[in-house]
Design a protein around this motif. Sequence first.
Motif, PDB file in Angstrom:
ATOM      1  N   THR A   1       4.884  -6.392 -11.177  1.00 15.75           N
ATOM      2  CA  THR A   1       4.121  -7.364 -11.953  1.00 15.75           C
ATOM      3  C   THR A   1       2.682  -7.411 -11.442  1.00 15.75           C
ATOM      4  O   THR A   1       2.357  -6.835 -10.398  1.00 15.75           O
ATOM      5  CB  THR A   1       4.734  -8.762 -11.829  1.00 15.75           C
ATOM      6  OG1 THR A   1       4.649  -9.172 -10.441  1.00 15.75           O
ATOM      7  CG2 THR A   1       6.187  -8.767 -12.279  1.00 15.75           C
ATOM      8  N   PHE A   2       1.832  -8.120 -12.170  1.00 14.97           N
ATOM      9  CA  PHE A   2       0.435  -8.253 -11.752  1.00 14.97           C
ATOM     10  C   PHE A   2       0.341  -8.899 -10.373  1.00 14.97           C
ATOM     11  O   PHE A   2      -0.411  -8.439  -9.511  1.00 14.97           O
ATOM     12  CB  PHE A   2      -0.337  -9.078 -12.787  1.00 14.97           C
ATOM     13  CG  PHE A   2      -1.805  -9.155 -12.512  1.00 14.97           C
ATOM     14  CD1 PHE A   2      -2.655  -8.115 -12.874  1.00 14.97           C
ATOM     15  CD2 PHE A   2      -2.358 -10.262 -11.881  1.00 14.97           C
ATOM     16  CE1 PHE A   2      -4.020  -8.170 -12.613  1.00 14.97           C
ATOM     17  CE2 PHE A   2      -3.718 -10.338 -11.623  1.00 14.97           C
ATOM     18  CZ  PHE A   2      -4.553  -9.286 -11.982  1.00 14.97           C
ATOM     19  N   ASP A   3       1.115  -9.941 -10.137  1.00 15.02           N
ATOM     20  CA  ASP A   3       1.083 -10.624  -8.845  1.00 15.02           C
ATOM     21  C   ASP A   3       1.599  -9.726  -7.728  1.00 15.02           C
ATOM     22  O   ASP A   3       1.069  -9.743  -6.609  1.00 15.02           O
ATOM     23  CB  ASP A   3       1.899 -11.913  -8.900  1.00 15.02           C
ATOM     24  CG  ASP A   3       1.186 -13.028  -9.649  1.00 15.02           C
ATOM     25  OD1 ASP A   3      -0.041 -12.914  -9.859  1.00 15.02           O
ATOM     26  OD2 ASP A   3       1.852 -14.007 -10.036  1.00 15.02           O
ATOM     27  N   TYR A   4       2.640  -8.962  -8.017  1.00 13.20           N
ATOM     28  CA  TYR A   4       3.194  -8.042  -7.017  1.00 13.20           C
ATOM     29  C   TYR A   4       2.130  -7.040  -6.568  1.00 13.20           C
ATOM     30  O   TYR A   4       1.943  -6.807  -5.367  1.00 13.20           O
ATOM     31  CB  TYR A   4       4.407  -7.308  -7.580  1.00 13.20           C
ATOM     32  CG  TYR A   4       4.804  -6.081  -6.783  1.00 13.20           C
ATOM     33  CD1 TYR A   4       5.578  -6.191  -5.638  1.00 13.20           C
ATOM     34  CD2 TYR A   4       4.371  -4.814  -7.169  1.00 13.20           C
ATOM     35  CE1 TYR A   4       5.919  -5.073  -4.890  1.00 13.20           C
ATOM     36  CE2 TYR A   4       4.708  -3.690  -6.434  1.00 13.20           C
ATOM     37  CZ  TYR A   4       5.485  -3.819  -5.302  1.00 13.20           C
ATOM     38  OH  TYR A   4       5.821  -2.703  -4.562  1.00 13.20           O
ATOM     39  N   VAL A   5       1.421  -6.442  -7.521  1.00 17.46           N
ATOM     40  CA  VAL A   5       0.400  -5.447  -7.182  1.00 17.46           C
ATOM     41  C   VAL A   5      -0.700  -6.072  -6.333  1.00 17.46           C
ATOM     42  O   VAL A   5      -1.162  -5.480  -5.343  1.00 17.46           O
ATOM     43  CB  VAL A   5      -0.182  -4.806  -8.454  1.00 17.46           C
ATOM     44  CG1 VAL A   5      -1.342  -3.879  -8.110  1.00 17.46           C
ATOM     45  CG2 VAL A   5       0.894  -4.042  -9.211  1.00 17.46           C
ATOM     46  N   ARG A   6      -1.100  -7.253  -6.696  1.00 14.78           N
ATOM     47  CA  ARG A   6      -2.136  -7.947  -5.920  1.00 14.78           C
ATOM     48  C   ARG A   6      -1.670  -8.175  -4.477  1.00 14.78           C
ATOM     49  O   ARG A   6      -2.435  -8.002  -3.521  1.00 14.78           O
ATOM     50  CB  ARG A   6      -2.475  -9.273  -6.602  1.00 14.78           C
ATOM     51  CG  ARG A   6      -3.635 -10.030  -5.979  1.00 14.78           C
ATOM     52  CD  ARG A   6      -4.125 -11.117  -6.902  1.00 14.78           C
ATOM     53  NE  ARG A   6      -3.036 -11.979  -7.364  1.00 14.78           N
ATOM     54  CZ  ARG A   6      -3.195 -12.936  -8.277  1.00 14.78           C
ATOM     55  NH1 ARG A   6      -4.386 -13.122  -8.837  1.00 14.78           N
ATOM     56  NH2 ARG A   6      -2.171 -13.688  -8.642  1.00 14.78           N
ATOM     57  N   GLN A   7      -0.402  -8.549  -4.320  1.00 16.15           N
ATOM     58  CA  GLN A   7       0.155  -8.775  -2.983  1.00 16.15           C
ATOM     59  C   GLN A   7       0.216  -7.484  -2.170  1.00 16.15           C
ATOM     60  O   GLN A   7      -0.051  -7.470  -0.964  1.00 16.15           O
ATOM     61  CB  GLN A   7       1.543  -9.387  -3.103  1.00 16.15           C
ATOM     62  CG  GLN A   7       1.557 -10.804  -3.643  1.00 16.15           C
ATOM     63  CD  GLN A   7       2.949 -11.255  -4.063  1.00 16.15           C
ATOM     64  OE1 GLN A   7       3.948 -10.613  -3.744  1.00 16.15           O
ATOM     65  NE2 GLN A   7       3.022 -12.363  -4.790  1.00 16.15           N
ATOM     66  N   MET A   8       0.587  -6.380  -2.834  1.00 17.82           N
ATOM     67  CA  MET A   8       0.697  -5.100  -2.129  1.00 17.82           C
ATOM     68  C   MET A   8      -0.670  -4.601  -1.651  1.00 17.82           C
ATOM     69  O   MET A   8      -0.785  -4.043  -0.562  1.00 17.82           O
ATOM     70  CB  MET A   8       1.354  -4.053  -3.029  1.00 17.82           C
ATOM     71  CG  MET A   8       2.816  -4.326  -3.352  1.00 17.82           C
ATOM     72  SD  MET A   8       3.879  -4.509  -1.883  1.00 17.82           S
ATOM     73  CE  MET A   8       3.967  -6.301  -1.733  1.00 17.82           C
ATOM     74  N   LYS A   9      -1.697  -4.793  -2.463  1.00 18.57           N
ATOM     75  CA  LYS A   9      -3.039  -4.387  -2.046  1.00 18.57           C
ATOM     76  C   LYS A   9      -3.479  -5.174  -0.813  1.00 18.57           C
ATOM     77  O   LYS A   9      -4.059  -4.615   0.126  1.00 18.57           O
ATOM     78  CB  LYS A   9      -4.031  -4.581  -3.192  1.00 18.57           C
ATOM     79  CG  LYS A   9      -3.869  -3.562  -4.309  1.00 18.57           C
ATOM     80  CD  LYS A   9      -4.915  -3.755  -5.399  1.00 18.57           C
ATOM     81  CE  LYS A   9      -4.796  -2.666  -6.449  1.00 18.57           C
ATOM     82  NZ  LYS A   9      -5.819  -2.808  -7.519  1.00 18.57           N
ATOM     83  N   LYS A  10      -3.190  -6.441  -0.802  1.00 18.44           N
ATOM     84  CA  LYS A  10      -3.548  -7.272   0.346  1.00 18.44           C
ATOM     85  C   LYS A  10      -2.771  -6.852   1.585  1.00 18.44           C
ATOM     86  O   LYS A  10      -3.305  -6.820   2.708  1.00 18.44           O
ATOM     87  CB  LYS A  10      -3.283  -8.749   0.020  1.00 18.44           C
ATOM     88  CG  LYS A  10      -3.680  -9.698   1.134  1.00 18.44           C
ATOM     89  CD  LYS A  10      -3.431 -11.148   0.731  1.00 18.44           C
ATOM     90  CE  LYS A  10      -3.830 -12.100   1.849  1.00 18.44           C
ATOM     91  NZ  LYS A  10      -3.602 -13.518   1.468  1.00 18.44           N
ATOM     92  N   LYS A  11      -1.510  -6.493   1.391  1.00 21.09           N
ATOM     93  CA  LYS A  11      -0.646  -6.149   2.522  1.00 21.09           C
ATOM     94  C   LYS A  11      -0.950  -4.772   3.098  1.00 21.09           C
ATOM     95  O   LYS A  11      -0.985  -4.597   4.324  1.00 21.09           O
ATOM     96  CB  LYS A  11       0.821  -6.216   2.094  1.00 21.09           C
ATOM     97  CG  LYS A  11       1.796  -5.845   3.204  1.00 21.09           C
ATOM     98  CD  LYS A  11       3.240  -6.033   2.760  1.00 21.09           C
ATOM     99  CE  LYS A  11       4.202  -5.680   3.888  1.00 21.09           C
ATOM    100  NZ  LYS A  11       5.623  -5.903   3.503  1.00 21.09           N
TER     101      LYS A  11
ATOM    102  N   GLY B   1       8.194   0.804  -5.361  1.00 18.11           N
ATOM    103  CA  GLY B   1       6.788   0.454  -5.148  1.00 18.11           C
ATOM    104  C   GLY B   1       6.019   1.586  -4.499  1.00 18.11           C
ATOM    105  O   GLY B   1       4.902   1.379  -4.020  1.00 18.11           O
ATOM    106  N   LEU B   2       6.601   2.772  -4.509  1.00 18.82           N
ATOM    107  CA  LEU B   2       6.042   3.909  -3.790  1.00 18.82           C
ATOM    108  C   LEU B   2       5.810   5.118  -4.685  1.00 18.82           C
ATOM    109  O   LEU B   2       4.783   5.785  -4.584  1.00 18.82           O
ATOM    110  CB  LEU B   2       7.006   4.284  -2.655  1.00 18.82           C
ATOM    111  CG  LEU B   2       6.599   5.367  -1.668  1.00 18.82           C
ATOM    112  CD1 LEU B   2       5.423   4.909  -0.818  1.00 18.82           C
ATOM    113  CD2 LEU B   2       7.791   5.714  -0.763  1.00 18.82           C
ATOM    114  N   VAL B   3       6.781   5.409  -5.560  1.00 22.18           N
ATOM    115  CA  VAL B   3       6.717   6.629  -6.373  1.00 22.18           C
ATOM    116  C   VAL B   3       7.038   6.315  -7.832  1.00 22.18           C
ATOM    117  O   VAL B   3       7.528   5.232  -8.156  1.00 22.18           O
ATOM    118  CB  VAL B   3       7.704   7.697  -5.842  1.00 22.18           C
ATOM    119  CG1 VAL B   3       7.411   8.028  -4.393  1.00 22.18           C
ATOM    120  CG2 VAL B   3       9.155   7.242  -5.999  1.00 22.18           C
TER     121      VAL B   3
END
Length: 272
Positions: A32-42, A124-126
């Motif tokens: 989701t949009f929120d998930y992607v934002r969290q992954m970039k931060k992490k 979330g990787l491939v």
Amino acid sequence: METTKKEFRNYDKLDVDAAVRLHYKKMRERQTFDYVRQMKKKYLTYDKPMNLWDAMEKLDALIDVSDPDLDLPNVQHLVQSAEAIRKDNRPDWMQLVGLIHDLGKVMYLWGCDEDGTSQAEQWGLVGDVFVVGCALPDTCVYPEFNALNKDMQDPRYNTHLGIYKPGCGIDNLTLAWGHDEYLYQVLSNHKGNSIPQAGMVMIRYHSFYPWHSGGSYTELLDENDRKYKEWVKDFNQYDLYTKSNTIYDLEDIKDYYLPIAEKYLGKGPVYW
């Protein structure tokens, strides 16, 4: 027997592992949009030094569960791509891109099952990426899973344009999280990086199939994206159609590729 082009990326083959389908189901419902934002931060912390060749060797332990065509360690796919580009006498920087284009998958070394960034959970990787923040197109692999994404119930994100403006260009879109964007951002942050723009575009968008092969997101594109698509399509013939059971020894190719890597990325470590 040589594999024909029609046999690659055929997700309807009877022998495609159920794990591929399950991977895309998880990816579609959880990216989701929120998930992607969290992954970039992490993950975009740039605090883990590792040189390129060590990263290559780490991919000897990873098999891409989303790939219906190849079940070899991912490092073999990278060398197959690079060697095909080299055989065609393409520029040395493009040979390097072939060699490193999936290196973002080293994220699994510090990833976790919960994020989908581990060896066991790779959603979330491939896999093929898509735009988050707007409606999911039918050109996604297994489009029947699109409705599982909770953003498709959110009026901010479930329209054709979603949060984006017409003609904004793909550089201004937020794509599903994965190894492409991770490596692109890592290399963009690397001071020694002199890979040409075309190579960086190839790295960033080679898994964006709904755009470069499916013809989706036309309303969001700008004039620059036509050039981008030409570059990515040129590269993807080597990414996709070179997959085989040929096995390479990394030590046998190191003397050729390492000087090219040092030419465009320097001799020091890359910070992941």
